[in-house]
Design an enzyme around this catalytic site. Structure first.
Site, PDB file in Angstrom:
ATOM      1  N   GLN A  29     117.826  33.393 -34.783  1.00 48.28           N
ATOM      2  CA  GLN A  29     116.857  32.083 -35.068  1.00 48.28           C
ATOM      3  C   GLN A  29     115.818  32.693 -35.750  1.00 48.28           C
ATOM      4  O   GLN A  29     115.619  32.956 -36.815  1.00 48.28           O
ATOM      5  CB  GLN A  29     116.514  31.114 -34.006  1.00 48.28           C
ATOM      6  CG  GLN A  29     118.002  30.445 -33.593  1.00 48.28           C
ATOM      7  CD  GLN A  29     117.806  29.192 -32.570  1.00 48.28           C
ATOM      8  OE1 GLN A  29     116.603  28.975 -32.191  1.00 48.28           O
ATOM      9  NE2 GLN A  29     119.075  28.934 -32.048  1.00 48.28           N
ATOM     10  N   ASP A  30     114.729  33.048 -35.022  1.00 43.81           N
ATOM     11  CA  ASP A  30     113.204  33.618 -35.443  1.00 43.81           C
ATOM     12  C   ASP A  30     112.980  34.715 -34.418  1.00 43.81           C
ATOM     13  O   ASP A  30     113.623  34.677 -33.245  1.00 43.81           O
ATOM     14  CB  ASP A  30     112.229  32.652 -35.801  1.00 43.81           C
ATOM     15  CG  ASP A  30     111.946  32.004 -34.483  1.00 43.81           C
ATOM     16  OD1 ASP A  30     112.670  31.855 -33.345  1.00 43.81           O
ATOM     17  OD2 ASP A  30     110.882  31.088 -34.306  1.00 43.81           O
TER      18      ASP A  30
END
Length: 224
Positions: free
Chosen positions: A63-64
């Site tokens: 995701q991040d």
């Protein structure tokens, strides 16, 4: 000018001149000047630098980046040497041990995977310290969707490992029948027991690669 040092330069050169990317660049310039942001500015594109387009066999979508100090270095799920192994990666190692009998290493430095053709790509490439998802919706998703679409066009078979609902959203970008995708819940401790543990994605990946005449991945991360 972004220099990746391999075939991604040619593939992405137009993308780096698109209005959305120039806006993202201005946002990042300000963020790096006024806030604590991870990873280091020079590490943002490490996933692409370590795994050339021509070499991509597997894509593991994150995701991040990790938002704790010293962790993120531009590759999904990976942490820098000498940093404690995060819980999600501990579960990945546990599944690898159960699936392929890999020994659990003493580090979370996944460069050996990247160097074999495993693209460790986050969908958002930067984050503010201590604030998960703080750079979501600023333009990174447009770039990383484009990267996924380019990989989808490859003639050679690629395995996409999509863990968690965010990653599974990218299934709609994968239209090439030469590729395959394995999906499960995220390896985070919150969800891993609901289908990640026991998914056998690593042996399934190697089986798919071998069936298509592609050298399998050595998933064993060496201890340091």
């Amino acid at each position: 000018m972004i220099k990746l040092g391999n075939d991604w330069d040619e593939l992405l050169k137009n993308e780096f001149n698109q209005p959305y990317y120039l806006t993202l660049r201005q946002f990042l310039k300000k963020e790096y000047q006024t806030k604590k942001v991870f990873p280091d500015m020079y590490d943002i594109f490490n996933a692409l630098k370590h795994t050339a387009y021509k070499d991509v066999k597997v894509v593991i979508l994150g995701q991040d980046p990790y938002h704790g100090p010293g962790q993120a270095h531009g590759l999904s799920f990976s942490v820098q040497q000498g940093v404690q192994i995060p819980p999600s990666l501990q579960n990945i190692y546990l599944e690898l041990h159960n699936d392929l009998n890999c020994e659990i290493p003493n580090n979370g430095y996944l460069i050996p995977w990247a160097d074999q053709g495993v693209l460790l790509l986050n969908t958002v490439l930067t984050v503010r310290a201590g604030q998960a998802n703080s750079h979501r919706g600023q333009g990174w998703e447009i770039l990383t969707n484009h990267i996924i679409e380019i990989i989808n066009q490859k003639e050679e078979p690629v395995v996409f490992l999509l863990w968690g609902s965010n990653a599974k959203e990218k299934l709609q970008l994968l239209t090439n029948p030469k590729h395959t995708a394995f999906t499960s819940v995220h390896p985070s401790p919150l969800s891993a027991s609901r289908g990640f543990m026991g998914c056998k994605h690593f042996s399934k990946t190697n089986q798919f690669l071998e069936q298509n005449g592609v050298k399998p991945i050595d998933w064993q991360i060496p201890s340091i």
